[in-house]
Design a protein around this motif. Structure first.
Motif, PDB file in Angstrom:
ATOM      1  N   SER A  40       5.218  17.526  -8.154  1.00  0.00           N
ATOM      2  CA  SER A  40       3.861  17.875  -8.577  1.00  0.00           C
ATOM      3  C   SER A  40       3.110  16.554  -8.694  1.00  0.00           C
ATOM      4  O   SER A  40       3.108  15.902  -9.740  1.00  0.00           O
ATOM      5  N   GLN A  41       2.509  16.160  -7.582  1.00  0.00           N
ATOM      6  CA  GLN A  41       2.008  14.790  -7.481  1.00  0.00           C
ATOM      7  C   GLN A  41       0.843  14.525  -8.430  1.00  0.00           C
ATOM      8  O   GLN A  41       0.688  13.427  -8.950  1.00  0.00           O
ATOM      9  N   GLY A  42       0.035  15.562  -8.691  1.00  0.00           N
ATOM     10  CA  GLY A  42      -1.157  15.366  -9.496  1.00  0.00           C
ATOM     11  C   GLY A  42      -0.898  15.056 -10.956  1.00  0.00           C
ATOM     12  O   GLY A  42      -1.803  14.582 -11.653  1.00  0.00           O
ATOM     13  N   ASP A  44       0.848  -1.189   0.000  1.00  0.00           N
ATOM     14  CA  ASP A  44       0.000   0.000   0.000  1.00  0.00           C
ATOM     15  C   ASP A  44       0.891   1.249   0.000  1.00  0.00           C
ATOM     16  O   ASP A  44       2.037   1.196  -0.426  1.00  0.00           O
ATOM     17  N   ASP A  45       0.354   2.377   0.457  1.00  0.00           N
ATOM     18  CA  ASP A  45       1.109   3.631   0.394  1.00  0.00           C
ATOM     19  C   ASP A  45       2.022   3.713   1.611  1.00  0.00           C
ATOM     20  O   ASP A  45       1.625   4.213   2.658  1.00  0.00           O
ATOM     21  N   ALA A  46       3.231   3.214   1.497  1.00  0.00           N
ATOM     22  CA  ALA A  46       4.095   3.053   2.673  1.00  0.00           C
ATOM     23  C   ALA A  46       5.391   3.843   2.575  1.00  0.00           C
ATOM     24  O   ALA A  46       5.788   4.510   3.526  1.00  0.00           O
ATOM     25  N   ASN A  59       9.442   4.405   5.745  1.00  0.00           N
ATOM     26  CA  ASN A  59       8.302   3.532   5.487  1.00  0.00           C
ATOM     27  C   ASN A  59       7.297   3.936   6.544  1.00  0.00           C
ATOM     28  O   ASN A  59       7.480   3.642   7.723  1.00  0.00           O
ATOM     29  N   LYS A  60       6.273   4.667   6.116  1.00  0.00           N
ATOM     30  CA  LYS A  60       5.421   5.328   7.115  1.00  0.00           C
ATOM     31  C   LYS A  60       4.516   4.381   7.865  1.00  0.00           C
ATOM     32  O   LYS A  60       3.738   4.806   8.716  1.00  0.00           O
ATOM     33  N   LYS A  61       4.626   3.089   7.590  1.00  0.00           N
ATOM     34  CA  LYS A  61       3.884   2.097   8.378  1.00  0.00           C
ATOM     35  C   LYS A  61       4.825   1.223   9.205  1.00  0.00           C
ATOM     36  O   LYS A  61       4.399   0.228   9.786  1.00  0.00           O
ATOM     37  N   ALA A 103      13.578   9.876  -5.730  1.00  0.00           N
ATOM     38  CA  ALA A 103      12.144  10.143  -5.587  1.00  0.00           C
ATOM     39  C   ALA A 103      11.407   8.869  -5.192  1.00  0.00           C
ATOM     40  O   ALA A 103      11.669   7.789  -5.737  1.00  0.00           O
ATOM     41  N   GLN A 104      10.487   9.017  -4.254  1.00  0.00           N
ATOM     42  CA  GLN A 104       9.582   7.917  -3.940  1.00  0.00           C
ATOM     43  C   GLN A 104       8.708   7.648  -5.155  1.00  0.00           C
ATOM     44  O   GLN A 104       8.257   8.588  -5.823  1.00  0.00           O
ATOM     45  N   ASP A 105       8.499   6.372  -5.454  1.00  0.00           N
ATOM     46  CA  ASP A 105       7.635   5.991  -6.578  1.00  0.00           C
ATOM     47  C   ASP A 105       6.341   5.400  -6.030  1.00  0.00           C
ATOM     48  O   ASP A 105       6.344   4.337  -5.410  1.00  0.00           O
ATOM     49  N   THR A 153       4.846  10.966  -6.683  1.00  0.00           N
ATOM     50  CA  THR A 153       5.931  11.049  -5.692  1.00  0.00           C
ATOM     51  C   THR A 153       5.507  11.845  -4.472  1.00  0.00           C
ATOM     52  O   THR A 153       4.970  12.946  -4.584  1.00  0.00           O
ATOM     53  N   ASP A 154       5.771  11.259  -3.319  1.00  0.00           N
ATOM     54  CA  ASP A 154       5.642  11.986  -2.055  1.00  0.00           C
ATOM     55  C   ASP A 154       6.963  12.717  -1.804  1.00  0.00           C
ATOM     56  O   ASP A 154       7.144  13.838  -2.224  1.00  0.00           O
ATOM     57  N   GLY A 155       7.893  12.052  -1.144  1.00  0.00           N
ATOM     58  CA  GLY A 155       9.151  12.707  -0.783  1.00  0.00           C
ATOM     59  C   GLY A 155      10.224  12.533  -1.834  1.00  0.00           C
ATOM     60  O   GLY A 155      10.212  11.586  -2.622  1.00  0.00           O
TER      61      GLY A 155
HETATM   62 CA    CA Z   1       1.600   8.473  -1.337  1.00  0.00          CA
END
Ligand code: CA
Ligand code: CA
Ligand code: CA
Ligand code: CA
Ligand code: CA
Length: 377
Positions: free
Chosen positions: A282-284, A60-62, A84-86, A337-339, A317-319
């Motif tokens: 620019s995540q969008g 997931d989004d980790a 890893n935010k989890k 870059a985070q993918d 990309t987040d961070g």
């Molecule tokens: Ca994310």
């Protein structure tokens, strides 16, 4: 909640709510047009990743935010430290192999500074916002690349939920600042210091932006801090907590068609003491916007990281982080870059971090961006 009324913020969220982001051409993944801007009148430059890390251990989004520890004795032993935010921190070598992981809780954003005097030793300090404890979690990097926990839950924040994070270490000053933003835009500045041999800290400034902020970066040379308000733009504030300079919105999303909310991670490529670039996710529209580091921070174009045979491109990309040091395989620096959608053999797998040669990014732009591996930052 506003803890200070010192800064008169313009409420943009209502205005933005009525705007549609006009004609944002989403970059297409197409290796045929690598290194050429799209031919639709916008300015997406195209690169591919040189390498990628192992996927994070949780699905997931980790994966979220990376920083880079430069081993000054042997640059080949430098490390990528990712959240890893989890789970905690995951550590990779420059070839992308995970060499360690640290179960620290829900760490979100991470940053690093060097030469922090602690217990009569100059240490490399890695600090992350930790949502498990609503605190700053701090570790030191040993010369062999292992991390030792210095502070887990003692440096408690007063914001509702810690989220974005950066360190700042103004040159020629013996001070280290930590900057936290929360999901509601609360901004909290800390000073970190040696307190009888252990890491201590105190809050030296707090106020609020008008909406969710995450990406932050501090420019140690200019003494400025840049904060991404996810649906609004990039704020610039002075690092000095006693400054009475009002925050300045240097980039408005609505002014740059190539930027589509959310604005996420942000970092600085240092080409010299004053030159270089601010780079924001620019995540969008799965791209990265590049601005001049010097005021008025002109927008220079955006790039995307495309698929190539062995390594997929980068989305959502987040961070991110970027460094100008000469590292093996990255003589003019590395961009990480985070993918958000890591693909293996056509399947979405756990997220990871992609590594791009800064020279590839610099050369993809027209005109080319600067490269520097001699300025030691
Ligand atoms: Ca994310
Ligand atoms: Ca975010
Ligand atoms: Ca994030
Ligand atoms: Ca991808
Ligand atoms: Ca992959």
């Amino acid at each position: 909640m506003r803890t200070s009324s010192r800064y008169p913020f313009i409420i943009l969220s209502a205005i933005l709510g009525s705007l549609t982001f006009h004609s944002c051409q989403s970059p297409q993944v197409n290796s045929d047009i690598a290194n050429k801007p799209d031919e639709v009148g916008d300015t997406f430059f195209h690169v591919t990743a040189k390498n990628q890390t192992d996927a994070v251990a949780i699905n997931d989004d980790a994966a979220d935010d990376p920083c880079i520890w430069v081993n000054s004795e042997d640059s080949a032993q430098s490390l990528i430290i990712g959240t890893n935010k989890k789970f905690g921190l995951e550590v990779y070598n420059l070839t992308g192999i995970r060499v360690a992981s640290y179960p620290l809780g829900r760490v979100n954003n991470v940053d690093i500074r060097y030469n922090f005097l602690l217990n009569q030793e100059k240490v490399a300090l890695v600090v992350a916002t930790n949502r498990t404890h609503n605190s700053l979690t701090a570790l030191k990097v040993n010369s062999n690349g292992t991390l030792d926990l210095l502070s887990d839950s003692t440096l408690k924040s007063n914001v509702g939920e810690v989220y974005g994070f950066a360190l700042g270490q103004p040159v020629n000053e013996e001070v280290l600042y930590a900057f936290i933003v929360s999901k509601t835009g609360q901004f909290e500045q800390w000073e970190l210091y040696d307190e009888n041999g252990v890491l201590g800290g105190k809050i030296v400034r707090s106020f609020s932006f008008d909406g969710i902020c995450e990406g932050i970066v501090a420019d140690d040379y200019t003494g400025m801090v840049y904060v991404n308000q996810e649906d609004t733009g990039i704020w610039k504030i002075a690092m000095d907590p006693t400054s009475n300079i009002s925050p300045e919105l240097i980039v408005k999303i609505e002014d740059v068609p190539n930027i589509v909310a959310d604005l996420e991670g942000i970092s600085i490529y240092y080409a010299s003491e004053t030159k270089g670039y601010l780079i924001a996710s620019s995540q969008g529209n799965n791209s990265f916007a590049v601005f001049n580091r010097e005021a008025p921070h002109a927008y220079l174009g955006s790039f995307v990281i495309d698929d190539k045979e062995q390594i997929d491109g980068v989305q959502e990309t987040d961070g991110l982080d970027v460094l100008n040091h000469n590292l093996p395989g990255y003589p003019h620096g590395i961009f990480i870059a985070q993918d958000g959608y890591n693909m293996e053999k056509g399947q979405v797998v756990n997220q990871n971090f992609k590594m791009v040669d800064w020279a590839d990014i610099a050369n993809a732009f027209n005109p080319k961006l600067q490269v520097s591996s001699t300025f030691n930052k």
